[in-house]
Design an enzyme around this catalytic site. Sequence first.
Site, short mmCIF file in Angstrom:
data_model
loop_
_atom_site.label_atom_id
_atom_site.label_comp_id
_atom_site.label_asym_id
_atom_site.label_seq_id
_atom_site.Cartn_x
_atom_site.Cartn_y
_atom_site.Cartn_z
N LYS A 1 0.85 -1.18 0.00
CA LYS A 1 0.00 0.00 0.00
C LYS A 1 0.89 1.23 0.00
O LYS A 1 1.68 1.45 0.93
CB LYS A 1 -0.90 -0.01 1.24
CG LYS A 1 -1.80 1.20 1.32
CD LYS A 1 -2.77 1.08 2.48
CE LYS A 1 -3.64 2.31 2.59
NZ LYS A 1 -4.52 2.24 3.75
N LYS B 1 -2.12 -1.46 -3.97
CA LYS B 1 -3.01 -0.29 -3.89
C LYS B 1 -2.19 0.99 -3.96
O LYS B 1 -1.21 1.08 -3.23
CB LYS B 1 -3.76 -0.39 -2.56
CG LYS B 1 -4.64 0.77 -2.24
CD LYS B 1 -5.23 0.57 -0.89
CE LYS B 1 -6.04 1.81 -0.57
NZ LYS B 1 -6.45 1.85 0.79
C1 PBG Z 1 -7.37 3.29 5.55
C2 PBG Z 1 -7.63 3.15 4.10
C3 PBG Z 1 -7.47 4.10 3.08
C4 PBG Z 1 -7.99 3.54 1.92
C5 PBG Z 1 -8.40 2.27 2.25
N1 PBG Z 1 -8.15 2.02 3.59
C6 PBG Z 1 -7.00 5.50 3.13
C7 PBG Z 1 -5.66 5.81 3.62
O1 PBG Z 1 -4.79 4.96 3.80
O2 PBG Z 1 -5.45 6.99 3.86
C8 PBG Z 1 -8.09 4.21 0.60
C9 PBG Z 1 -9.17 3.73 -0.31
C10 PBG Z 1 -9.52 4.64 -1.43
O3 PBG Z 1 -8.89 5.70 -1.64
O4 PBG Z 1 -10.47 4.31 -2.14
N2 PBG Z 1 -6.13 2.98 6.02
#
Ligand code: PBG
Length: 325
Positions: free
Chosen positions: A194, A247
């Site tokens: 991520k 992601k």
């Molecule tokens: C929380 C999380 C996030 C997303 C999914 N889980 C945001 C972040 O890490 O700030 C993003 C999902 C999206 O942008 O559609 N940790």
Amino acid sequence: MELVYRPRRLRRTAAIRRMVRETVLTPADFIYPMFVAPGKGVRQEVAAMPGVARLSVDLLVEEVKSVWESGVPAVLLFGLPQKKDDTGSEAASPRGAVQQAVRTLKKALPELVVITDVCLCGYTNHGHCGIVHRGEIDNDATLEVLAQVALSHAEAGADLVAPSDMMDGRVGAIRETLDDHGFEMVGILAYAVKYASAFYGPFREAAESAPKTGDRRGYQMDPANAREARREATLDVEEGADLIMVKPALPYLDIISQLAGEFDVPIAAYQVSGEYSMIKAAAAQGWLDETAVMLESLTAIKRAGADLVLTYFAREAANILTKGK
Ligand code: PBG
């Protein structure tokens, strides 16, 4: 000039193209992310994500029925708390919006695959994904809290839990806690790779989860790094991840492709809020053909090597694939 091989021969008609197509999307490829709000009769549209709303459990169930009917087999639930605090304590509450939603959905649609996001950022008053001690995220103190959150989701009936916090060791900690409590059949979809991405902007409005100070670069990955993705994925698989996720998706196709070649667990990719909103916004201006761009981007993500795509387009895409509308 004599051309022996003419690639255009196999592009001549729609039927031939269909025969030699290498990547085919089906509704079973998709997971639909949804936002659960506390209360009853609550429907709050997310301005930056047209077509996405925060829903209370009663309205969520109705919406999920139509998701299931579209052929999409799974939803990913994000919860909003009634009250935020320092440690995000509501995240593990059996009465939390997500836990209630899981119980209700598994009753209404027993075959639906219910996946829950495990993280603290929507539940903490500082908006970070972990416990903050003296201005720093305390990794190991956070692991215990995350494991309790995952356990509360498993107790409610979740099929898979999906940790998105990016703390070191969280997959192992969650696996151990689930096993200790007899939930060895609840799987883990790890947000293994991520990135600290600006494409999450619209989501933070939806989940009210923007960090109050600083950013997430101390725990999410640097967008410049590819080899590190292998290291992160290896750790999560060794700790017990059943599926691993990359992601965002479209800006990171090289990473999806790399992991698909190197790992034998299923690979998921998350087409995140910013990817969705960009397409919606351009389409609203009349600058892009929304349906065509949606299907092309989803095809590209699958072609790169993703077995599954988490996307806010899930229901829309599934309906087009099966009914042509
Ligand atoms: C929380 C999380 C996030 C997303 C999914 N889980 C945001 C972040 O890490 O700030 C993003 C999902 C999206 O942008 O559609 N940790």
